[in-house]
Design a protein around this motif. Structure first.
Motif, PDB file in Angstrom:
ATOM      1  N   ARG A 379       0.712  -1.235   0.039  1.00 61.76           N
ATOM      2  CA  ARG A 379       0.004  -0.160   0.038  1.00 61.76           C
ATOM      3  C   ARG A 379       0.883   1.188   0.038  1.00 61.76           C
ATOM      4  O   ARG A 379       1.824   1.287   0.561  1.00 61.76           O
ATOM      5  N   LEU A 380       0.271   2.288  -0.467  1.00 63.46           N
ATOM      6  CA  LEU A 380       0.944   3.535  -0.479  1.00 63.46           C
ATOM      7  C   LEU A 380       1.431   3.888   0.951  1.00 63.46           C
ATOM      8  O   LEU A 380       2.467   4.510   1.096  1.00 63.46           O
ATOM      9  N   LEU A 383       4.526   2.180   2.071  1.00 59.97           N
ATOM     10  CA  LEU A 383       5.663   2.564   1.357  1.00 59.97           C
ATOM     11  C   LEU A 383       6.206   3.989   1.676  1.00 59.97           C
ATOM     12  O   LEU A 383       7.272   4.275   2.140  1.00 59.97           O
ATOM     13  N   ARG A 384       5.310   4.817   2.248  1.00 60.59           N
ATOM     14  CA  ARG A 384       5.667   6.280   2.863  1.00 60.59           C
ATOM     15  C   ARG A 384       6.167   5.725   4.236  1.00 60.59           C
ATOM     16  O   ARG A 384       7.369   6.450   4.664  1.00 60.59           O
ATOM     17  N   LYS A 385       5.743   4.913   5.010  1.00 57.11           N
ATOM     18  CA  LYS A 385       6.382   4.197   6.392  1.00 57.11           C
ATOM     19  C   LYS A 385       7.727   3.861   5.941  1.00 57.11           C
ATOM     20  O   LYS A 385       8.647   4.224   6.502  1.00 57.11           O
ATOM     21  N   ALA A 386       7.828   2.937   4.945  1.00 58.74           N
ATOM     22  CA  ALA A 386       9.173   2.464   4.540  1.00 58.74           C
ATOM     23  C   ALA A 386      10.209   3.665   4.225  1.00 58.74           C
ATOM     24  O   ALA A 386      11.153   3.514   4.830  1.00 58.74           O
ATOM     25  N   ARG A 387       9.549   4.633   3.633  1.00 57.27           N
ATOM     26  CA  ARG A 387      10.534   5.734   3.239  1.00 57.27           C
ATOM     27  C   ARG A 387      10.990   6.462   4.655  1.00 57.27           C
ATOM     28  O   ARG A 387      12.305   6.584   4.534  1.00 57.27           O
ATOM     29  N   GLN A 388      10.034   6.508   5.373  1.00 58.72           N
ATOM     30  CA  GLN A 388      10.531   7.194   6.545  1.00 58.72           C
ATOM     31  C   GLN A 388      11.364   6.459   7.630  1.00 58.72           C
ATOM     32  O   GLN A 388      12.475   6.988   7.898  1.00 58.72           O
ATOM     33  N   HIS A 411      19.546   1.296  -3.254  1.00 57.82           N
ATOM     34  CA  HIS A 411      18.565   0.534  -4.396  1.00 57.82           C
ATOM     35  C   HIS A 411      17.312   0.392  -3.613  1.00 57.82           C
ATOM     36  O   HIS A 411      16.310   0.589  -4.371  1.00 57.82           O
ATOM     37  N   VAL A 412      17.225  -0.102  -2.432  1.00 61.24           N
ATOM     38  CA  VAL A 412      15.957  -0.190  -1.859  1.00 61.24           C
ATOM     39  C   VAL A 412      15.137   1.179  -1.899  1.00 61.24           C
ATOM     40  O   VAL A 412      13.737   1.105  -2.115  1.00 61.24           O
ATOM     41  N   ALA A 413      15.896   1.954  -1.219  1.00 63.56           N
ATOM     42  CA  ALA A 413      15.270   3.418  -1.090  1.00 63.56           C
ATOM     43  C   ALA A 413      14.683   3.723  -2.605  1.00 63.56           C
ATOM     44  O   ALA A 413      13.597   4.520  -2.765  1.00 63.56           O
ATOM     45  N   LYS A 414      15.624   3.510  -3.796  1.00 65.18           N
ATOM     46  CA  LYS A 414      15.117   3.752  -5.159  1.00 65.18           C
ATOM     47  C   LYS A 414      13.786   3.322  -5.536  1.00 65.18           C
ATOM     48  O   LYS A 414      12.930   3.902  -6.119  1.00 65.18           O
ATOM     49  N   VAL A 415      13.862   1.728  -5.120  1.00 66.20           N
ATOM     50  CA  VAL A 415      12.578   1.140  -5.597  1.00 66.20           C
ATOM     51  C   VAL A 415      11.249   1.601  -4.742  1.00 66.20           C
ATOM     52  O   VAL A 415      10.225   1.783  -5.215  1.00 66.20           O
ATOM     53  N   VAL A 416      11.542   1.931  -3.347  1.00 69.02           N
ATOM     54  CA  VAL A 416      10.389   2.567  -2.661  1.00 69.02           C
ATOM     55  C   VAL A 416       9.896   3.792  -3.056  1.00 69.02           C
ATOM     56  O   VAL A 416       8.642   4.027  -3.520  1.00 69.02           O
ATOM     57  N   GLU A 417      10.767   4.599  -3.623  1.00 72.39           N
ATOM     58  CA  GLU A 417      10.486   5.890  -4.346  1.00 72.39           C
ATOM     59  C   GLU A 417       9.657   5.736  -5.424  1.00 72.39           C
ATOM     60  O   GLU A 417       8.749   6.423  -5.881  1.00 72.39           O
ATOM     61  N   SER A 418      10.157   4.732  -6.427  1.00 70.54           N
ATOM     62  CA  SER A 418       9.505   4.546  -7.789  1.00 70.54           C
ATOM     63  C   SER A 418       8.153   4.011  -7.460  1.00 70.54           C
ATOM     64  O   SER A 418       7.269   4.202  -8.365  1.00 70.54           O
ATOM     65  N   LEU A 419       7.683   2.945  -6.624  1.00 72.23           N
ATOM     66  CA  LEU A 419       6.714   2.745  -6.625  1.00 72.23           C
ATOM     67  C   LEU A 419       5.590   3.768  -5.901  1.00 72.23           C
ATOM     68  O   LEU A 419       4.429   3.897  -6.220  1.00 72.23           O
ATOM     69  N   SER A 420       6.335   4.311  -4.866  1.00 70.13           N
ATOM     70  CA  SER A 420       5.304   5.427  -4.276  1.00 70.13           C
ATOM     71  C   SER A 420       4.979   6.488  -5.331  1.00 70.13           C
ATOM     72  O   SER A 420       3.713   7.063  -5.405  1.00 70.13           O
ATOM     73  N   GLN A 421       6.018   6.842  -6.244  1.00 70.99           N
ATOM     74  CA  GLN A 421       5.706   7.977  -7.192  1.00 70.99           C
ATOM     75  C   GLN A 421       4.519   7.168  -8.296  1.00 70.99           C
ATOM     76  O   GLN A 421       3.641   8.120  -8.626  1.00 70.99           O
ATOM     77  N   TRP A 422       4.518   6.062  -8.559  1.00 72.83           N
ATOM     78  CA  TRP A 422       3.482   5.569  -9.371  1.00 72.83           C
ATOM     79  C   TRP A 422       2.141   5.623  -8.664  1.00 72.83           C
ATOM     80  O   TRP A 422       1.104   6.061  -9.405  1.00 72.83           O
ATOM     81  N   LEU A 423       2.194   5.174  -7.635  1.00 73.67           N
ATOM     82  CA  LEU A 423       0.833   5.092  -6.637  1.00 73.67           C
ATOM     83  C   LEU A 423       0.317   6.416  -6.343  1.00 73.67           C
ATOM     84  O   LEU A 423      -1.137   6.957  -6.440  1.00 73.67           O
ATOM     85  N   ASP A 424       1.208   7.597  -6.120  1.00 72.85           N
ATOM     86  CA  ASP A 424       0.804   8.989  -5.910  1.00 72.85           C
ATOM     87  C   ASP A 424       0.125   9.265  -7.265  1.00 72.85           C
ATOM     88  O   ASP A 424      -0.939  10.105  -7.044  1.00 72.85           O
ATOM     89  N   LYS A 443       9.537   2.377 -13.450  1.00 71.35           N
ATOM     90  CA  LYS A 443      10.380   3.378 -14.580  1.00 71.35           C
ATOM     91  C   LYS A 443      10.910   4.620 -13.578  1.00 71.35           C
ATOM     92  O   LYS A 443      12.008   5.152 -14.017  1.00 71.35           O
ATOM     93  N   GLY A 444      10.138   4.837 -12.674  1.00 72.02           N
ATOM     94  CA  GLY A 444      10.912   6.094 -11.949  1.00 72.02           C
ATOM     95  C   GLY A 444      11.869   5.863 -11.059  1.00 72.02           C
ATOM     96  O   GLY A 444      12.220   4.721 -10.805  1.00 72.02           O
ATOM     97  N   LYS A 445      12.946   6.829 -11.123  1.00 74.80           N
ATOM     98  CA  LYS A 445      14.192   6.842 -10.448  1.00 74.80           C
ATOM     99  C   LYS A 445      15.101   5.713 -11.110  1.00 74.80           C
ATOM    100  O   LYS A 445      16.172   5.563 -10.276  1.00 74.80           O
ATOM    101  N   GLY A 446      15.029   5.209 -12.377  1.00 73.26           N
ATOM    102  CA  GLY A 446      15.733   4.369 -12.752  1.00 73.26           C
ATOM    103  C   GLY A 446      15.750   2.878 -12.246  1.00 73.26           C
ATOM    104  O   GLY A 446      16.700   2.092 -12.422  1.00 73.26           O
ATOM    105  N   ALA A 447      14.708   2.637 -11.636  1.00 72.72           N
ATOM    106  CA  ALA A 447      14.819   1.348 -10.457  1.00 72.72           C
ATOM    107  C   ALA A 447      14.465   0.335 -11.428  1.00 72.72           C
ATOM    108  O   ALA A 447      14.892  -0.841 -11.075  1.00 72.72           O
ATOM    109  N   ASP A 448      13.916   0.237 -12.719  1.00 70.13           N
ATOM    110  CA  ASP A 448      13.843  -0.791 -13.735  1.00 70.13           C
ATOM    111  C   ASP A 448      15.375  -1.130 -14.209  1.00 70.13           C
ATOM    112  O   ASP A 448      15.214  -2.121 -15.003  1.00 70.13           O
ATOM    113  N   GLN A 449      16.316  -0.647 -13.776  1.00 68.30           N
ATOM    114  CA  GLN A 449      17.917  -1.072 -14.215  1.00 68.30           C
ATOM    115  C   GLN A 449      18.258  -1.689 -13.097  1.00 68.30           C
ATOM    116  O   GLN A 449      19.381  -2.411 -13.392  1.00 68.30           O
TER     117      GLN A 449
END
Length: 873
Positions: A379-380, A383-388, A411-424, A443-449
């Motif tokens: 859930r979004l 993800l916000r809790k994970a980011r915090q 890298h974990v932080a990048k994945v959290v940011e990308s998923l959060s961005q999509w859900l936002d 796609k966001g933050k280059g996490a797909d690489q």
């Protein structure tokens, strides 16, 4: 081969003999055989499974022993007779002595257990581990990530290489590679085993209780083939139950963490070489004697999960790891669905299914169970809790993180940011739910690489989730020593979701759904559309697989979606009759209140509770009048199953409102029903236990006044329930609690939901691809397209009918029980629907009932219950 003795502790019914014979034959043929067996609840299915499977196992083991002797005899065929006889006797003595040594060790344990029981001190308490006093700087040190190195690819030659270093080391200590120089250690031969699984912990406990009932002959051959056997006539069943750390952990400092993921991580952390505070209960060289005592006690006593826990506490050795040392000597291993259905879980437990037998009980929901095991969601707000939490953690320890740790946490932080961005972005978009293109999520933050496989392994091996969340809780508690991770482990949810993303894209879909919460939230969920690939590792490895259940009908889905490429000769199906006499069951299809003379002519008051027609208030009121009639003649309990909670609410609302069209129908239907019986209803968010207790009290007379009725002078009770709800599975409406079961309509799932749209699309496309690839089908492209669409329709309808069959099965629970079943919808009169009912239900159907109307049904019910009353008197 026909067998008449399955060592059943009672005199078996004919249907039990048929069931046991079929199961035995499937196991005897082996070679990847599949048995799909249906035996109604109340027919002793569990005991029949035990007796057939263990009778076969003992016979098979004995034939293997005799095979060893025959093989030895062939090698000596050119030797003198006296030498052949001498060598064969030595071979028999070797086999018998191996058996006797094991039995003597277990007998000694049984004697000790019996003596302790007589003293009343079988179980003793283990003292709580002393709380270690630490300064703040030491307290924080435990949260720092250990150095992590990527070990690269899995070594195919090393079966333990898939595990982390500390797990491999522990498994070597805990039984996979125990030291062999201890005087108590015995090298147990790894013989063929039965792996039994069921859905719930209570069902596993019931199975173990049944396992204690029968006795089975020894599998060991006699010393002399012409003499009477010297060994005892019977041999105790060697059984071990496996479960999670959450149920078996005896370390209070770990078990108090509550959640399975937190317990798993903390347990693994306490085994790492750099950890100062080791778990004192983990099997090691110092407690090897107690570990072996645990193994022998477990194999000697037919324990359940609670017994395993208490044996471990008594011997001060971890039951979770020590139980693995008993696997080689066990004949039957019992474990819950998730531990069997997931390859990773089997690997972690050291379970190898190759050449062994798998029995899946309560298998009517096996396809859903496979999907649930592989399901994941995030859930979004999580993800916000994970980011915090990651931010707090990096702020404190960022400068201390080195090498791979620094890179992987980023890298974990990048994945959290990308998923959060999509859900936002999805939160502000139109549509409450839909299907997601998995490629867009990262796609966001280059996490797909990023290398997801490496990232998943890092989160698991580094214990990042436990350390980050533990530190966040520690900071939140101002350094309190009682800190523990949140009950909702966010980074574990993230890791499960990332694991789902690595599954084959053709076999699963990702959905988003906006949640009506405060504050608003949105979630991503992964649904496994096909259980075929996930289940194939079981079906292809095992000697034989038996799927057993009380309501397995219709069978086609198991063949099409679990074993699509298996030839028909390898699949055996059986639908047993019931143990009740035919006179104890009355099944009636009510298609209309009025008789139908000509099937092609429309009749007024026809019942069809399809989605398009079921809101017709006139039909709903007619339904109420039918139930009034039923409650007039049926004694004690009547249970009615509706297609959904929403429709139940709609129906009750109509019954509670006045009928402006009625002239002679005085009074509200709801009040009139309450005058006949005490009325109860299941609610989506309510307590089923409380409703069931009140319903039972109203029927059995345990209360002078029952809530929910305007009169205490009622004849039993009426329970309004929902197909697929709390009352439709696992609840027994035996005897007076369920003299009549009414099924209103056909509970088809919502075909317009994203999940069902995806399922239908997948079945159509996969079936079409298979038919087009099979050159032997002889189908044209158009015929293949039509067949694929029919396969999807069948799957959709079968899902509905499995739910109906589960609800019907709530009533008849034993040989003396009796009940009427009313199928209230004209569609139940069609051959297509009837063919998907269990055999024992079809056998109890009143011929032509769908054409006889309400008056015909009332006559049949009157006659049925009058005959039961006369028998009782």
């Amino acid at each position: 081969m026909e067998r008449s003795d399955f060592h059943h502790p009672y005199t078996p019914y004919d249907v039990q003999l048929q069931f046991m014979q079929t199961a035995y034959d499937v196991l005897e043929r082996g070679d990847g055989q599949i048995g799909i067996l249906e035996s109604p609840t109340g027919t002793g299915k569990s005991l029949s499974l035990i007796c057939s499977a263990l009778s076969w196992l003992r016979n098979h083991k004995k034939s293997q022993y005799e095979g060893e002797i025959s093989s030895a005899k062939e090698k000596l065929q050119d030797e003198p007779d006296w030498m052949v006889e001498h060598m064969l006797r030595r071979k028999r003595e070797e086999i018998v002595q191996r058996w006797k040594d094991r039995e003597a060790r277990l007998a000694k344990v049984r004697a000790m257990e019996k003596e302790l029981e007589e003293r009343g001190s079988k179980r003793r308490r283990v003292g709580e581990a002393a709380t270690k006093q630490r300064r703040d700087v030491d307290e924080e040190a435990e949260f720092l990530l250990d150095d992590w190195q990527d070990d690269g690819e899995v070594n195919a030659d090393d079966p333990l290489s898939m595990f982390s270093k500390e797990t491999r080391a522990l498994m070597e200590k805990a039984g996979v590679a125990f030291s062999r120089d201890h005087e108590d250690e015995v090298d147990e031969p790894d013989e063929i085993k039965i792996f039994y699984t069921s859905r719930t912990h209570s069902q596993l406990s019931q199975f173990i209780a049944e396992l204690r009932r029968p006795s089975f002959p020894s599998s060991v051959p006699s010393l002399d083939s012409n003499a009477q056997p010297e060994e005892p006539a019977t041999e105790g069943v060697k059984h071990i139950p496996l479960s999670s750390r959450q149920r078996l952990c005896i370390n209070p400092a770990v078990s108090r963490l509550g959640t399975l993921s937190a317990i798993n991580d903390r347990c693994a952390e306490l085994q790492q070489p750099k950890t100062k505070e080791k778990c004192p209960f983990v099997p090691n060289a110092d407690n090897l004697t107690n570990t072996h005592r645990f193994r022998d006690t477990a194999l000697a006593t037919v324990p359940d999960i609670e017994d395993m826990y208490h044996i471990g506490k008594t011997l001060q050795v971890c039951p979770y790891y020590a139980s693995r040392t008993a696997i080689p000597g066990a004949e039957i291993i019992i474990l819950p669905y998730p531990l069997l259905l997931q390859q990773s879980a089997r690997d972690a437990l050291g379970i190898n299914l190759k050449g062994n037998v798998v029995i899946i009980d309560e298998a009517h929901n096996i396809m859903d169970a496979v999907s649930n095991v592989y399901a994941a969601e995030i859930r979004l707000t999580e993800l916000r809790k994970a980011r915090q939490a990651l931010g707090v953690y990096v702020k404190r320890f960022g400068k201390k993180l080195k090498g791979e740790n620094r890179i992987m946490v980023a890298h974990v932080a990048k994945v959290v940011e990308s998923l959060s961005q999509w859900l936002d972005a999805a939160m502000t978009a139109k549509g409450a739910h839909g299907i997601v293109d998995a490629n867009l999520l990262l796609k966001g933050k280059g996490a797909d690489q990023l290398n997801l496989y490496k990232l998943i392994r890092y989160i698991q091996e580094s214990k990042l989730a436990y350390k980050v969340e533990s530190y966040a809780a520690y900071v939140e508690d101002d350094g309190s020593t009682s800190h523990k991770p949140s009950s909702n482990p966010v980074l574990h949810s993230l890791n499960s979701f990332l694991t789902a993303l690595t599954n084959l894209s053709t076999e699963g879909r990702i959905f988003y759904e906006k949640l009506p919460s405060s504050p608003p939230d949105i979630k991503l969920s992964y649904l496994l559309l096909s259980p075929t690939h996930a289940f194939s590792s079981i079906a292809s490895s095992a000697r034989a697989v038996i799927l057993a259940g009380g309501t397995m009908s219709p069978f086609d889905d198991y063949k099409a979606h679990l074993f699509p490429s298996l030839p028909a000769e390898k699949i055996t199906t059986l639908s047993c009759g019931h143990v009740i006499p035919p006179s104890n069951l009355c099944v009636w299809t009510l298609a209309s209140t009025k008789p139908i003379v000509n099937a092609t002519t429309a009749v007024a008051d026809t019942f069809e509770f399809s989605f398009q027609k079921r809101s017709d208030k006139a039909m709903i009121r007619q339904l109420g009048r039918v139930l009034l009639n039923i409650c007039t003649v049926v004694p004690d309990g009547v249970v009615v199953f509706f297609p959904s909670y929403g429709y139940l609410d709609e129906v009750v609302g109509v019954w509670q409102s006045p009928d402006t069209t009625a002239t002679a129908d005085a009074g509200l239907l709801w009040v009139r029903l309450q005058s006949k019986k005490a009325v109860f209803r299941e609610s989506k968010g309510g307590s089923s236990d409380e409703v069931l207790q009140q319903y039972t009290a109203a029927i059995l007379g345990d209360a002078t006044e029952v809530a929910g009725t305007s009169s205490t002078k009622t004849r039993g009770a009426l329970l309004l329930s929902v197909v697929g709800g709390k009352m439709s599975e696992g609840i027994n409406f035996s005897d007076r609690l369920g003299r009549c079961v009414v099924v209103v309509g056909l509970p088809y799932p919502n075909i317009n939901s994203p999940e069902w749209k995806a399922r239908i699309e997948y079945i159509e496309s996969s079936t079409l691809a298979r038919l087009c690839d099979e050159t032997t089908t002889g189908k044209t492209r158009d015929e293949a397209v039509a067949a694929s669409k029919q396969a999807a329709r069948d799957f959709y309808e079968n899902s509905c009918m499995r739910a109906v069959n589960q609800s019907i099965g709530r009533a008849i629970r034993h040989q003396e029980d009796y009940a009427a079943i009313v199928l209230l919808d004209r569609r139940f009169g069609t051959e297509r629907i009837r063919s998907k009912l269990p055999g024992w239900i079809r056998g109890g159907m009143v011929a032509g009932s769908e054409q006889k109307g309400l008056q015909g049904m009332m006559g049949a019910l009157n006659s049925f219950f009058r005959s039961k009353k006369d028998q009782a008197s």
